[in-house]
Design an enzyme around this catalytic site. Structure first.
Site, mmCIF file in Angstrom:
data_model
loop_
_atom_site.group_PDB
_atom_site.id
_atom_site.type_symbol
_atom_site.label_atom_id
_atom_site.label_comp_id
_atom_site.label_asym_id
_atom_site.label_seq_id
_atom_site.Cartn_x
_atom_site.Cartn_y
_atom_site.Cartn_z
ATOM 1 N N GLU A 1 -3.105 -4.502 -3.056
ATOM 2 C CA GLU A 1 -3.638 -5.383 -4.098
ATOM 3 C C GLU A 1 -3.688 -4.659 -5.448
ATOM 4 O O GLU A 1 -3.349 -5.228 -6.482
ATOM 5 C CB GLU A 1 -5.049 -5.855 -3.741
ATOM 6 C CG GLU A 1 -5.118 -6.742 -2.513
ATOM 7 C CD GLU A 1 -5.298 -5.970 -1.204
ATOM 8 O OE1 GLU A 1 -4.833 -4.814 -1.106
ATOM 9 O OE2 GLU A 1 -5.902 -6.537 -0.288
ATOM 10 N N ASN B 1 0.839 -1.211 0.000
ATOM 11 C CA ASN B 1 0.000 0.000 0.000
ATOM 12 C C ASN B 1 0.865 1.248 0.000
ATOM 13 O O ASN B 1 1.949 1.290 0.596
ATOM 14 C CB ASN B 1 -1.033 -0.006 1.135
ATOM 15 C CG ASN B 1 -0.466 -0.208 2.519
ATOM 16 O OD1 ASN B 1 0.573 -0.813 2.685
ATOM 17 N ND2 ASN B 1 -1.168 0.299 3.512
ATOM 18 N N CYS C 1 -10.773 -3.088 -4.178
ATOM 19 C CA CYS C 1 -9.826 -4.130 -4.619
ATOM 20 C C CYS C 1 -10.570 -5.375 -5.100
ATOM 21 O O CYS C 1 -10.145 -6.022 -6.057
ATOM 22 C CB CYS C 1 -8.848 -4.470 -3.507
ATOM 23 S SG CYS C 1 -7.661 -3.138 -3.219
ATOM 24 N N GLU D 1 0.424 5.216 0.632
ATOM 25 C CA GLU D 1 -0.480 6.254 1.150
ATOM 26 C C GLU D 1 -0.026 7.645 0.719
ATOM 27 O O GLU D 1 1.030 7.819 0.100
ATOM 28 C CB GLU D 1 -0.576 6.113 2.670
ATOM 29 C CG GLU D 1 -1.194 4.777 3.048
ATOM 30 C CD GLU D 1 -1.477 4.628 4.530
ATOM 31 O OE1 GLU D 1 -0.987 5.447 5.343
ATOM 32 O OE2 GLU D 1 -2.206 3.664 4.875
ATOM 33 N N CYS E 1 -10.383 -4.898 0.380
ATOM 34 C CA CYS E 1 -11.467 -3.910 0.459
ATOM 35 C C CYS E 1 -12.354 -4.013 -0.789
ATOM 36 O O CYS E 1 -12.034 -4.710 -1.759
ATOM 37 C CB CYS E 1 -10.899 -2.499 0.603
ATOM 38 S SG CYS E 1 -10.335 -1.775 -0.956
ATOM 39 N N CYS F 1 -4.222 0.715 -2.278
ATOM 40 C CA CYS F 1 -4.064 -0.552 -1.559
ATOM 41 C C CYS F 1 -2.996 -1.416 -2.242
ATOM 42 O O CYS F 1 -2.768 -1.310 -3.455
ATOM 43 C CB CYS F 1 -5.368 -1.338 -1.563
ATOM 44 S SG CYS F 1 -6.688 -0.584 -0.623
HETATM 45 N N1 THU Z 1 -5.253 -1.592 2.615
HETATM 46 C C1 THU Z 1 -4.686 -2.403 1.679
HETATM 47 O O1 THU Z 1 -3.601 -2.109 1.139
HETATM 48 N N2 THU Z 1 -5.315 -3.549 1.365
HETATM 49 C C2 THU Z 1 -6.458 -3.997 1.970
HETATM 50 O O2 THU Z 1 -6.938 -5.070 1.616
HETATM 51 C C3 THU Z 1 -7.084 -3.203 3.017
HETATM 52 C C4 THU Z 1 -6.506 -1.882 3.269
HETATM 53 C C5 THU Z 1 -4.533 -0.369 2.998
HETATM 54 C C6 THU Z 1 -5.182 0.918 2.607
HETATM 55 C C7 THU Z 1 -4.597 1.863 3.623
HETATM 56 O O3 THU Z 1 -3.310 2.286 3.172
HETATM 57 C C8 THU Z 1 -4.396 0.998 4.846
HETATM 58 O O4 THU Z 1 -4.415 -0.341 4.393
HETATM 59 C C9 THU Z 1 -5.458 1.190 5.914
HETATM 60 O O5 THU Z 1 -6.735 1.087 5.388
#
Ligand code: THU
Length: 161
Positions: free
Chosen positions: A75, A62, A115, A64, A112, A73
């Protein structure tokens, strides 16, 4: 009026030792790759690795941003990379792990909604199921036979025809 039921079956393992050698390797790599996440805002570091049908692997973490909605994310970072490097090669299995530096990392988390939709597009486009291995740094492991099971009644390109 009819009632319809959608259900699916997935596997639950207690530890990595119960997995096949290949699945265990993928999960351990996903756990390692959480260290490459850029998640200074959530402290929730997600790592993913996919094995493609050509034998290659691609990772994603991920990413940010100070403008929170800009974040991506793990994925979707992985799927974008895989599609760019190996545009027409299906994904066999994706392992996803996370390291929550503010809390526990001992239970599987599932992708999520965005994704799930992105995984569904990838599966459909390359006509190949994407198997998911989900686990934290420790604890139970879920194996979902194909990512679409997490998106029942999903919207896809056939709905646009
Ligand atoms: N996140 C992912 O990378 N994958 C997931 O399946 C769930 C959430 C990340 C998004 C954000 O950077 C952090 O996790 C918190 O939500």
């Amino acid at each position: 009026m009819n009632r319809e039921t959608i259900s699916f079956t997935f596997e639950v393992y207690d530890s990595v030792e119960e997995l096949s050698a290949e699945d265990a390797w993928l999960l351990q790599e996903a756990r390692k790759v959480t260290n490459q996440a850029y998640a200074p805002y959530s402290q929730f570091n997600v790592g993913a690795i996919a094995r493609l049908t050509n034998g290659e692997t691609v990772t994603g973490t991920n990413q940010e941003n100070a403008s929170y909605p800009v974040g991506l994310c793990a994925e979707r970072v992985l799927l974008s990379a895989a599609s760019s490097i190996y545009p027409n090669v299906p994904i066999e299995t994706m392992a996803i792990s996370y390291h929550n530096t503010k809390g526990e990392s001992d239970r599987p988390v599932t992708p999520c909604g965005i994704c799930r939709q992105t995984l569904a597009e990838y599966q459909l486009r390359l006509n190949h199921p994407i198997r998911l291995i989900l686990s934290g740094l420790e604890g139970k492991i879920y194996i979902i036979p194909q990512s679409n099971m997490l998106l029942p009644l999903g919207f896809n390109s056939s709905d646009l025809q």
